[in-house]
Design a protein around this motif. Structure first.
Motif, PDB file in Angstrom:
ATOM      1  N   LYS A  39     -19.452 -44.074 -47.504  1.00 55.69           N
ATOM      2  CA  LYS A  39     -19.538 -45.253 -48.371  1.00 55.69           C
ATOM      3  C   LYS A  39     -18.300 -46.128 -48.211  1.00 55.69           C
ATOM      4  O   LYS A  39     -18.391 -47.353 -48.174  1.00 55.69           O
ATOM      5  CB  LYS A  39     -19.685 -44.837 -49.835  1.00 55.69           C
ATOM      6  N   SER A  40     -17.155 -45.493 -48.106  1.00 53.90           N
ATOM      7  CA  SER A  40     -15.906 -46.231 -47.918  1.00 53.90           C
ATOM      8  C   SER A  40     -15.907 -46.947 -46.573  1.00 53.90           C
ATOM      9  O   SER A  40     -15.542 -48.126 -46.481  1.00 53.90           O
ATOM     10  CB  SER A  40     -14.709 -45.274 -48.018  1.00 53.90           C
ATOM     11  N   ARG A  41     -16.322 -46.259 -45.521  1.00 51.47           N
ATOM     12  CA  ARG A  41     -16.374 -46.887 -44.189  1.00 51.47           C
ATOM     13  C   ARG A  41     -17.360 -48.045 -44.163  1.00 51.47           C
ATOM     14  O   ARG A  41     -17.087 -49.088 -43.570  1.00 51.47           O
ATOM     15  CB  ARG A  41     -16.742 -45.840 -43.127  1.00 51.47           C
ATOM     16  N   ASP A  42     -18.500 -47.877 -44.832  1.00 54.78           N
ATOM     17  CA  ASP A  42     -19.499 -48.953 -44.897  1.00 54.78           C
ATOM     18  C   ASP A  42     -18.926 -50.184 -45.599  1.00 54.78           C
ATOM     19  O   ASP A  42     -19.139 -51.317 -45.169  1.00 54.78           O
ATOM     20  CB  ASP A  42     -20.764 -48.483 -45.616  1.00 54.78           C
ATOM     21  N   ALA A  43     -18.199 -49.952 -46.685  1.00 57.37           N
ATOM     22  CA  ALA A  43     -17.600 -51.068 -47.434  1.00 57.37           C
ATOM     23  C   ALA A  43     -16.558 -51.780 -46.581  1.00 57.37           C
ATOM     24  O   ALA A  43     -16.465 -53.012 -46.606  1.00 57.37           O
ATOM     25  CB  ALA A  43     -16.981 -50.557 -48.731  1.00 57.37           C
ATOM     26  N   ILE A  44     -15.789 -51.026 -45.812  1.00 59.93           N
ATOM     27  CA  ILE A  44     -14.781 -51.629 -44.931  1.00 59.93           C
ATOM     28  C   ILE A  44     -15.465 -52.496 -43.886  1.00 59.93           C
ATOM     29  O   ILE A  44     -15.032 -53.621 -43.619  1.00 59.93           O
ATOM     30  CB  ILE A  44     -13.907 -50.535 -44.273  1.00 59.93           C
ATOM     31  N   GLU A  45     -16.545 -51.985 -43.305  1.00 60.87           N
ATOM     32  CA  GLU A  45     -17.278 -52.743 -42.290  1.00 60.87           C
ATOM     33  C   GLU A  45     -17.843 -54.042 -42.856  1.00 60.87           C
ATOM     34  O   GLU A  45     -17.906 -55.051 -42.157  1.00 60.87           O
ATOM     35  CB  GLU A  45     -18.404 -51.897 -41.702  1.00 60.87           C
ATOM     36  N   LYS A  46     -18.222 -54.017 -44.123  1.00 64.17           N
ATOM     37  CA  LYS A  46     -18.770 -55.211 -44.770  1.00 64.17           C
ATOM     38  C   LYS A  46     -17.666 -56.148 -45.256  1.00 64.17           C
ATOM     39  O   LYS A  46     -17.949 -57.242 -45.743  1.00 64.17           O
ATOM     40  CB  LYS A  46     -19.644 -54.810 -45.952  1.00 64.17           C
ATOM     41  N   GLY A  47     -16.428 -55.706 -45.168  1.00 64.47           N
ATOM     42  CA  GLY A  47     -15.313 -56.522 -45.636  1.00 64.47           C
ATOM     43  C   GLY A  47     -15.145 -56.515 -47.135  1.00 64.47           C
ATOM     44  O   GLY A  47     -14.455 -57.369 -47.694  1.00 64.47           O
ATOM     45  N   ASP A  48     -15.751 -55.569 -47.805  1.00 67.56           N
ATOM     46  CA  ASP A  48     -15.668 -55.462 -49.262  1.00 67.56           C
ATOM     47  C   ASP A  48     -14.494 -54.548 -49.627  1.00 67.56           C
ATOM     48  O   ASP A  48     -14.662 -53.343 -49.807  1.00 67.56           O
ATOM     49  CB  ASP A  48     -16.991 -54.925 -49.818  1.00 67.56           C
TER      50      ASP A  48
END
Length: 107
Positions: A39-48
């Motif tokens: 979830k953290s990696r996904d948020a980083i990829e989205k720039g969130d």
């Protein structure tokens, strides 16, 4: 081997100038941590960045709750009142003791 299922292996580590007992994480607990990490990696990829920070804190809390019996009485708001560097070090100690994130086998 069956006799080892559920066996808890512990050691003491330094935390904020005191000793604290930690345990090795189970495979089940590691899998749950990996889901939170994703979830953290996904948020980083989205720039969130806010979501990434919150997810990263959730990973730290999960590792500490899973690998530190003395943390069971901590409420949700208690974590944010503790120094992040110390929480991060404690989570790292637990993961290393569990055989994660280092090149030497867990003792």
């Amino acid at each position: 081997m069956k006799k080892f299922v559920g066996k808890v292996v512990t050691k003491s580590v330094d935390f904020m100038g005191d000793k604290l007992g930690i345990t090795k994480l189970t495979v089940e607990q590691v899998k749950a941590m990996q889901k939170l990490s994703q979830k953290s990696r996904d948020a980083i990829e989205k720039g969130d960045n806010d979501a990434a920070e919150n997810s990263s804190l959730e990973v730290i809390k999960h590792v500490i709750r899973s690998g530190c019996p003395d943390s069971k009485d901590l409420e949700e708001g208690d974590f944010i009142k503790l120094p992040l560097g110390d929480l991060n070090q404690l989570a790292n100690d637990i993961m290393e003791y569990s055989g994660l994130g280092n090149s030497t086998p867990a003792k």
